[in-house]
Design a protein around this motif. Sequence first.
Motif, PDB file in Angstrom:
ATOM      1  N   ASP A 177       9.300  -1.279  -2.323  1.00  0.00           N
ATOM      2  CA  ASP A 177       8.842  -1.525  -0.968  1.00  0.00           C
ATOM      3  C   ASP A 177       9.557  -0.697   0.086  1.00  0.00           C
ATOM      4  O   ASP A 177       9.157  -0.688   1.248  1.00  0.00           O
ATOM      5  N   GLY A 223       3.137  -1.549  -4.480  1.00  0.00           N
ATOM      6  CA  GLY A 223       4.060  -1.777  -3.385  1.00  0.00           C
ATOM      7  C   GLY A 223       3.642  -1.108  -2.097  1.00  0.00           C
ATOM      8  O   GLY A 223       2.477  -0.803  -1.863  1.00  0.00           O
ATOM      9  N   ALA A 224       4.623  -0.870  -1.237  1.00  0.00           N
ATOM     10  CA  ALA A 224       4.376  -0.421   0.130  1.00  0.00           C
ATOM     11  C   ALA A 224       3.715   0.948   0.188  1.00  0.00           C
ATOM     12  O   ALA A 224       3.860   1.778  -0.718  1.00  0.00           O
TER      13      ALA A 224
END
Length: 320
Positions: free
Chosen positions: A231, A270-271
């Motif tokens: 992240d 994730g991010a």
Amino acid sequence: MIHVDAPRARRALLAALVAASVAVPVSGAARPGAVPAPVPVPLPALRAAPEVLAGRYAAARSGILAAERAADRHGDRWRAAMLRAMADPARRFLSFDGRDGGRAVEVFGDLPSAGRIAVVVPGSDTNLDKYGLLRGGSLRLLGELGDRSAVIAWLGYRTPATVSLSALTSGLAERGARDLRAFVRELRAARPGARISLLCHSYGGAVCGLAAPGLDVSAVVLVGSPGVTVDHAAELRTRATVWAGRGAGDWIARVPHVRIGLPSGVLGFGADPVSPGFGARVFPAGGGGHSDYLRAGSLPLRNIARIVSGLPPVRAVDGA
């Protein structure tokens, strides 16, 4: 891991999962891994000495020719033709494995004298039948880099099909990361003074993200990446500068940037690497689509070459 409370993101990712599960029987039957190939011959250790490299190139070429004969016997004329082109004595492969869709690591430029080296890690649906796309982009990057440079096209792992369950999870990336780490360590030992950068496209970003911790490279450049399984860039545990770029026309922007834990595993990566919260240095990548980052004359090609060279990116191509 992000624990998603946003129903919309969850629904979007699960919709992609359902679409992938429907497409798997069709796309899986057409996978290029159906073409047989022999077990590759052992290769000498990677060293920068010209005579050692020549021996390694020759051994890889023998493997390509053996795979070409197997494809010809199998009746796959397209694969056989591709392999005959790859076996051209003027081309230089550090390794080759024709099984299961194929692995190939090709050098462009003069590796023994290169002061800067870009290792290009491709994304999904890259295989021997589509290898020309990876080769073309690598050659264009070499042309932009100029003298004392080398580009290595690293198709060193089994890539997922774009529309498949594997493209939504990190299973293949984990295996690819292990082999990428081993290769970069070998390359670093052979060229201890060179500036080495990883250029990671699409699913290749997940491979690079998993390989990054402690790896001795100067830059990790993410383009068109759905995420790198963490992240924040700091979680990559690398001293390399992490860069990220995405073209305005790249469909990857519509992929939900989340990780969802399910009983069967984790979906998502994730991010978003170009989001401010991720912490990468974001560079201008123009208005192109998912496959346009190494297009001739483009802004992302120019900026990727500058980053590989240790220079800051620019906001426009000269004359644009």
